[in-house]
Design a protein around this motif. Structure first.
Motif, PDB file in Angstrom:
ATOM      1  N   GLN A   1      97.757  44.707 -33.309  1.00  0.00           N
ATOM      2  CA  GLN A   1      97.374  45.692 -32.299  1.00  0.00           C
ATOM      3  C   GLN A   1      97.517  45.141 -30.883  1.00  0.00           C
ATOM      4  O   GLN A   1      97.569  45.894 -29.920  1.00  0.00           O
ATOM      5  CB  GLN A   1      95.932  46.155 -32.526  1.00  0.00           C
ATOM      6  CG  GLN A   1      95.727  47.056 -33.723  1.00  0.00           C
ATOM      7  CD  GLN A   1      95.356  46.285 -34.956  1.00  0.00           C
ATOM      8  OE1 GLN A   1      95.710  45.119 -35.113  1.00  0.00           O
ATOM      9  NE2 GLN A   1      94.638  46.918 -35.876  1.00  0.00           N
TER      10      GLN A   1
ATOM     11  N   ARG B   1      94.593  55.100 -34.750  1.00  0.00           N
ATOM     12  CA  ARG B   1      93.605  54.065 -35.056  1.00  0.00           C
ATOM     13  C   ARG B   1      92.755  53.830 -33.807  1.00  0.00           C
ATOM     14  O   ARG B   1      93.058  54.335 -32.735  1.00  0.00           O
ATOM     15  CB  ARG B   1      94.294  52.775 -35.517  1.00  0.00           C
ATOM     16  CG  ARG B   1      95.476  52.381 -34.632  1.00  0.00           C
ATOM     17  CD  ARG B   1      95.631  50.928 -34.465  1.00  0.00           C
ATOM     18  NE  ARG B   1      94.491  50.325 -33.829  1.00  0.00           N
ATOM     19  CZ  ARG B   1      94.244  50.381 -32.511  1.00  0.00           C
ATOM     20  NH1 ARG B   1      95.041  51.020 -31.687  1.00  0.00           N
ATOM     21  NH2 ARG B   1      93.182  49.791 -32.010  1.00  0.00           N
ATOM     22  N   GLY B   2      91.664  53.056 -33.989  1.00  0.00           N
ATOM     23  CA  GLY B   2      90.717  52.873 -32.879  1.00  0.00           C
ATOM     24  C   GLY B   2      89.609  53.899 -33.042  1.00  0.00           C
ATOM     25  O   GLY B   2      89.889  55.095 -33.263  1.00  0.00           O
ATOM     26  N   ALA B   3      88.357  53.418 -32.965  1.00  0.00           N
ATOM     27  CA  ALA B   3      87.225  54.267 -33.346  1.00  0.00           C
ATOM     28  C   ALA B   3      87.197  55.653 -32.659  1.00  0.00           C
ATOM     29  O   ALA B   3      87.164  56.686 -33.360  1.00  0.00           O
ATOM     30  CB  ALA B   3      85.921  53.495 -33.105  1.00  0.00           C
TER      31      ALA B   3
ATOM     32  N   ASN C   1      83.671  44.894 -35.084  1.00  0.00           N
ATOM     33  CA  ASN C   1      84.941  45.147 -34.395  1.00  0.00           C
ATOM     34  C   ASN C   1      86.039  44.452 -35.186  1.00  0.00           C
ATOM     35  O   ASN C   1      85.774  43.786 -36.198  1.00  0.00           O
ATOM     36  CB  ASN C   1      84.876  44.645 -32.949  1.00  0.00           C
ATOM     37  CG  ASN C   1      86.043  45.159 -32.112  1.00  0.00           C
ATOM     38  OD1 ASN C   1      86.352  46.355 -32.132  1.00  0.00           O
ATOM     39  ND2 ASN C   1      86.707  44.282 -31.371  1.00  0.00           N
ATOM     40  N   LYS C   2      87.254  44.601 -34.724  1.00  0.00           N
ATOM     41  CA  LYS C   2      88.415  44.039 -35.411  1.00  0.00           C
ATOM     42  C   LYS C   2      88.198  42.594 -35.836  1.00  0.00           C
ATOM     43  O   LYS C   2      87.638  41.797 -35.071  1.00  0.00           O
ATOM     44  CB  LYS C   2      89.624  44.160 -34.468  1.00  0.00           C
ATOM     45  CG  LYS C   2      90.939  43.647 -34.970  1.00  0.00           C
ATOM     46  CD  LYS C   2      91.357  44.186 -36.325  1.00  0.00           C
ATOM     47  CE  LYS C   2      91.335  45.697 -36.436  1.00  0.00           C
ATOM     48  NZ  LYS C   2      91.379  46.171 -37.835  1.00  0.00           N
TER      49      LYS C   2
ATOM     50  N   THR D   1      88.485  51.777 -23.925  1.00  0.00           N
ATOM     51  CA  THR D   1      87.119  51.267 -23.709  1.00  0.00           C
ATOM     52  C   THR D   1      87.244  49.914 -23.020  1.00  0.00           C
ATOM     53  O   THR D   1      87.081  49.807 -21.813  1.00  0.00           O
ATOM     54  CB  THR D   1      86.342  51.183 -25.037  1.00  0.00           C
ATOM     55  OG1 THR D   1      87.117  50.440 -25.990  1.00  0.00           O
ATOM     56  CG2 THR D   1      86.024  52.555 -25.581  1.00  0.00           C
TER      57      THR D   1
ATOM     58  N   ALA E   1      84.409  48.192 -29.851  1.00  0.00           N
ATOM     59  CA  ALA E   1      83.549  48.105 -31.036  1.00  0.00           C
ATOM     60  C   ALA E   1      83.862  49.278 -31.960  1.00  0.00           C
ATOM     61  O   ALA E   1      84.302  50.341 -31.498  1.00  0.00           O
ATOM     62  CB  ALA E   1      82.083  48.141 -30.639  1.00  0.00           C
ATOM     63  N   ASP E   2      83.651  49.064 -33.240  1.00  0.00           N
ATOM     64  CA  ASP E   2      83.815  50.146 -34.222  1.00  0.00           C
ATOM     65  C   ASP E   2      82.493  50.757 -34.647  1.00  0.00           C
ATOM     66  O   ASP E   2      82.428  51.929 -35.016  1.00  0.00           O
ATOM     67  CB  ASP E   2      84.573  49.639 -35.442  1.00  0.00           C
ATOM     68  CG  ASP E   2      86.050  49.621 -35.139  1.00  0.00           C
ATOM     69  OD1 ASP E   2      86.521  48.652 -34.531  1.00  0.00           O
ATOM     70  OD2 ASP E   2      86.723  50.621 -35.449  1.00  0.00           O
TER      71      ASP E   2
ATOM     72  N   ARG F   1      88.391  56.297 -43.622  1.00  0.00           N
ATOM     73  CA  ARG F   1      88.155  54.879 -43.272  1.00  0.00           C
ATOM     74  C   ARG F   1      86.642  54.679 -43.178  1.00  0.00           C
ATOM     75  O   ARG F   1      85.934  55.566 -42.680  1.00  0.00           O
ATOM     76  CB  ARG F   1      88.835  54.483 -41.945  1.00  0.00           C
ATOM     77  CG  ARG F   1      90.356  54.348 -42.071  1.00  0.00           C
ATOM     78  CD  ARG F   1      90.983  53.720 -40.842  1.00  0.00           C
ATOM     79  NE  ARG F   1      90.874  52.261 -40.828  1.00  0.00           N
ATOM     80  CZ  ARG F   1      91.260  51.508 -39.800  1.00  0.00           C
ATOM     81  NH1 ARG F   1      91.774  52.066 -38.719  1.00  0.00           N
ATOM     82  NH2 ARG F   1      91.146  50.198 -39.849  1.00  0.00           N
TER      83      ARG F   1
END
Ligand code: MRU
Length: 317
Positions: A180, A51-53, A230-231, A153, A219-220, A82
């Motif tokens: 997370q 997970r995580g962009a 973001n989350k 990041t 950021a996603d 996703r």
């Protein structure tokens, strides 16, 4: 990142399989998930084993390698794994463009992974300049090495500040429902960085009290006008930070910037299964008649952002 004295990346390609640190099991168990097929990679992304962009992007790149016998079908499956993180789509297009140019999928994916790691290293170097000795920093979710293959990041500047001898303290939002924050805690512990975990609702209390000097999140997806997703829970932290005059920075590689959309209103927000809320470690923590909504991300308008930390420097907005 260093785990038990050994250098390891959150994902790596070995013996024609993609090895992924299983993020569902951390911080209790350190286990490696092995993806042998494109479907295994799709499963890993959907279930948040990875997970995580940026890490999702790298996993997808190797998904293309594993599914290269049916490139178009693999591309489609990965693309629908996703919806929110832009890196996923960026990585898939990068793979396709370079395959068309005649490069070998395995070489392209390796180049992509190394490129992401280098970008995050630079984000660390650029962002570290914002951190002064003695600062207390708030972060949300996990934007560390687990989420980006290495360095992170939001965590990259924090990691570097600590390595450079700056004494810092990190407030880590728990980040319900997937927690997370525990992953962030695990990374900070491995790095010997002082920190504490707080429930998401406590961030406002500390921001108002003057206990936090700086907020850094990942950021996603970042729109052309610099609104960013973001989350879930990031938006309220940004608003409270601005209300209290605390700088709020977003750390992200350029692979997270989506130039196809003009504002945050166009970002698709993933709705995840309600089971993530009512069931913890196989145990129901509330009666099942309770109706649940579970959006995984929110969008923060750019007016709450002090600046973006990228591999190219700090961009004030
Ligand atoms: O649902 P997740 O855990 O994949 O969401 C991750 C985040 O929101 C991160 O902050 C973001 O991807 C940046 S990771 C460097």
């Amino acid at each position: 990142m260093i785990v038990n004295g050994k250098k390891i990346k959150a994902l790596f390609f070995k013996d024609n399989t993609l090895k992924i640190i299983d993020q569902r099991k951390l911080p209790f168990k350190f286990e490696i998930y092995t993806a042998k097929t494109v479907d295994d990679v799709v499963y890993a992304i959907k279930e948040m084993i990875v997970r995580g962009a940026p890490a999702i992007g790298v996993a997808a790149a190797y998904g293309v390698v594993l599914g290269r016998h049916d490139l178009i079908e693999s591309y489609k499956k990965l693309k629908s794994s996703r919806p929110t993180a832009f890196d996923l789509f960026y990585a898939l297009d990068y793979m396709l463009d370079n395959i068309k140019r005649g490069e070998k999928p395995k070489d392209i994916a390796k180049k992509y992974l190394n490129d992401i790691v280098n970008r995050c290293k630079k984000i660390g170097e650029n962002g570290e300049k914002l951190i002064q000795d003695g600062m207390k920093i708030l972060t949300h979710c996990n934007a560390g090495a687990l989420a980006t293959v290495d360095y992170g990041t939001a965590l990259a500047p924090i990691r570097l500040a600590n390595r450079n001898g700056k004494k810092i303290f990190v407030f880590v939002d728990e980040t319900r429902p997937r927690c997370q924050g525990q992953l962030t805690s695990w990374e900070l512990k491995n790095e010997g960085i002082n920190h504490c975990l707080i429930v998401d609702n406590a961030a406002g209390y500390y921001l108002k009290k003057g206990d936090i000097d700086l907020v850094i999140t990942g950021a996603d997806r970042i729109a052309k006008n610099h609104d960013f997703a973001n989350k879930i829970g990031t938006y309220e932290k940004a608003v409270i930070a601005k209300e209290n005059g605390i700088p709020f920075y977003v750390a992200a590689p350029l692979s997270t910037f989506d130039n196809n959309i003009s504002s945050g209103d166009e970002i698709i927000i993933e709705e995840r299964n309600e089971k993530e809320l009512y069931n913890i470690n196989g145990k129901n923590i509330m009666p099942l008649w309770i109706k649940i909504k579970n959006p995984a991300f929110d969008v923060t308008p750019k007016k709450y952002v002090t600046g973006f930390i990228t591999e190219n420097g700090i961009m004030k907005v």
